[in-house]
Design an enzyme around this catalytic site. Structure first.
Site, PDB file in Angstrom:
ATOM      1  N   ASN A  98      11.475  -8.920   6.895  1.00  0.00           N
ATOM      2  CA  ASN A  98      11.921  -8.336   8.229  1.00  0.00           C
ATOM      3  C   ASN A  98      11.302  -9.311   9.224  1.00  0.00           C
ATOM      4  OD1 ASN A  98      12.858  -5.944   7.312  1.00  0.00           O
ATOM      5  ND2 ASN A  98      10.741  -5.221   6.779  1.00  0.00           N
ATOM      6  N   GLU A 107       6.524  -4.673  11.088  1.00  0.00           N
ATOM      7  CA  GLU A 107       5.297  -4.287  11.343  1.00  0.00           C
ATOM      8  C   GLU A 107       4.028  -5.082  11.546  1.00  0.00           C
ATOM      9  OE1 GLU A 107       5.213  -0.756   9.351  1.00  0.00           O
ATOM     10  OE2 GLU A 107       6.971   0.074  10.213  1.00  0.00           O
ATOM     11  N   VAL A 108       3.951  -6.064  10.474  1.00  0.00           N
ATOM     12  CA  VAL A 108       2.890  -6.953  10.501  1.00  0.00           C
ATOM     13  C   VAL A 108       3.181  -8.260  10.650  1.00  0.00           C
ATOM     14  CG1 VAL A 108       1.008  -7.590   8.943  1.00  0.00           C
ATOM     15  CG2 VAL A 108       1.725  -5.590   8.613  1.00  0.00           C
ATOM     16  N   HIS A 129       8.902  -9.066   1.101  1.00  0.00           N
ATOM     17  CA  HIS A 129       8.725  -7.885   0.108  1.00  0.00           C
ATOM     18  C   HIS A 129       9.637  -7.965  -1.144  1.00  0.00           C
ATOM     19  CE1 HIS A 129       7.633  -4.705   3.306  1.00  0.00           C
ATOM     20  NE2 HIS A 129       8.408  -5.765   4.021  1.00  0.00           N
ATOM     21  N   HIS A 143       5.810 -12.107   5.666  1.00  0.00           N
ATOM     22  CA  HIS A 143       5.774 -11.640   4.323  1.00  0.00           C
ATOM     23  C   HIS A 143       7.047 -11.362   3.579  1.00  0.00           C
ATOM     24  CE1 HIS A 143       5.507  -8.432   7.204  1.00  0.00           C
ATOM     25  NE2 HIS A 143       6.138  -7.684   6.405  1.00  0.00           N
ATOM     26  N   ILE A 202       0.687  -1.161  -0.055  1.00  0.00           N
ATOM     27  CA  ILE A 202       0.099   0.004  -0.129  1.00  0.00           C
ATOM     28  C   ILE A 202       0.794   1.163  -0.060  1.00  0.00           C
ATOM     29  CG2 ILE A 202      -0.293   0.551   2.477  1.00  0.00           C
ATOM     30  CD1 ILE A 202      -3.590   0.633   1.907  1.00  0.00           C
TER      31      ILE A 202
HETATM   32  P1  5GP Z   1       6.992  -4.941   7.328  1.00  0.00           P
HETATM   33  O1  5GP Z   1       7.488  -3.717   8.155  1.00  0.00           O
HETATM   34  O2  5GP Z   1       6.202  -5.574   8.374  1.00  0.00           O
HETATM   35  O3  5GP Z   1       7.995  -5.721   6.940  1.00  0.00           O
HETATM   36  O4  5GP Z   1       6.191  -4.487   6.245  1.00  0.00           O
HETATM   37  C1  5GP Z   1       4.735  -4.275   6.127  1.00  0.00           C
HETATM   38  C2  5GP Z   1       4.240  -3.770   4.962  1.00  0.00           C
HETATM   39  O5  5GP Z   1       2.907  -3.710   4.924  1.00  0.00           O
HETATM   40  C3  5GP Z   1       4.635  -2.491   4.607  1.00  0.00           C
HETATM   41  O6  5GP Z   1       5.264  -2.079   3.801  1.00  0.00           O
HETATM   42  C4  5GP Z   1       3.146  -1.755   4.929  1.00  0.00           C
HETATM   43  O7  5GP Z   1       3.243  -0.588   3.637  1.00  0.00           O
HETATM   44  C5  5GP Z   1       2.216  -2.722   4.182  1.00  0.00           C
HETATM   45  N1  5GP Z   1       0.997  -2.625   4.535  1.00  0.00           N
HETATM   46  C6  5GP Z   1       0.586  -2.296   5.672  1.00  0.00           C
HETATM   47  N2  5GP Z   1      -0.919  -2.304   5.681  1.00  0.00           N
HETATM   48  C7  5GP Z   1      -1.083  -2.572   4.551  1.00  0.00           C
HETATM   49  C8  5GP Z   1      -2.499  -2.906   3.748  1.00  0.00           C
HETATM   50  O8  5GP Z   1      -3.679  -2.518   4.130  1.00  0.00           O
HETATM   51  N3  5GP Z   1      -2.402  -3.090   2.601  1.00  0.00           N
HETATM   52  C9  5GP Z   1      -1.201  -3.265   1.850  1.00  0.00           C
HETATM   53  N4  5GP Z   1      -1.344  -3.719   0.606  1.00  0.00           N
HETATM   54  N5  5GP Z   1       0.049  -3.302   2.388  1.00  0.00           N
HETATM   55  C10 5GP Z   1      -0.115  -3.030   3.688  1.00  0.00           C
END
Ligand code: 5GP
Length: 121
Positions: free
Chosen positions: A94, A102-103, A109, A107, A34
């Site tokens: 991550n 964060e999530v 990237h 996942h 997003i």
């Molecule tokens: P992390 O920091 O956990 O590795 O990455 C989480 C990613 O999820 C971030 O790049 C963020 O932009 C993406 N993200 C968070 N919320 C959403 C969402 O509702 N939809 C999509 N498509 N990506 C999201």
């Protein structure tokens, strides 16, 4: 850490919130981030409930592990960035607090479409 069923990617998997889907099969879902950090910024997630790569590696079945690795390649090909048909990309996961995750649903990237730059900032 136990799996949080209300994390945003769990909601996307349950189709409670929308995503811009790139690819889906029995093992993975892929959609655009997003908040893209590069020209192409895709996410590839396993369908199973795994918090991070360590949880996945410890607890997922061999089928699921193969499915995720192959899923990354399928998505990269679909996006035209795989090393055989395109110019390559960075796959990055991550992991937990120090990794900046964060999530809390595993996942990867996929960053591409341009030179991605230094590995760690
Ligand atoms: P992390 O920091 O956990 O590795 O990455 C989480 C990613 O999820 C971030 O790049 C963020 O932009 C993406 N993200 C968070 N919320 C959403 C969402 O509702 N939809 C999509 N498509 N990506 C999201």
């Amino acid at each position: 850490m136990s799996y949080d069923n209300n994390n945003i990617f769990a909601k996307i998997l349950r189709e409670e919130i929308p995503c811009s889907k790139i690819y889906e099969d029995e093992f993975v879902l892929s959609f655009y981030d997003i908040n893209p950090q590069k020209k192409i910024h895709a996410l590839v997630i396993p369908k199973g409930k795994y918090t991070d790569l360590d949880d996945f590696s410890s607890n997922a079945s061999n089928e699921e592990i193969i499915g995720l690795i192959k899923g990354i390649n399928i998505v990269a090909k679909k996006l035209g960035i795989s090393s055989d048909i395109g110019s390559g990309y960075r796959a990055l996961a991550n992991i937990s607090d120090h990794g900046g995750q964060e999530v809390p649903h595993l996942h990867f990237h996929l960053f591409g479409g341009e030179i991605v730059g230094k590995m760690v900032s």
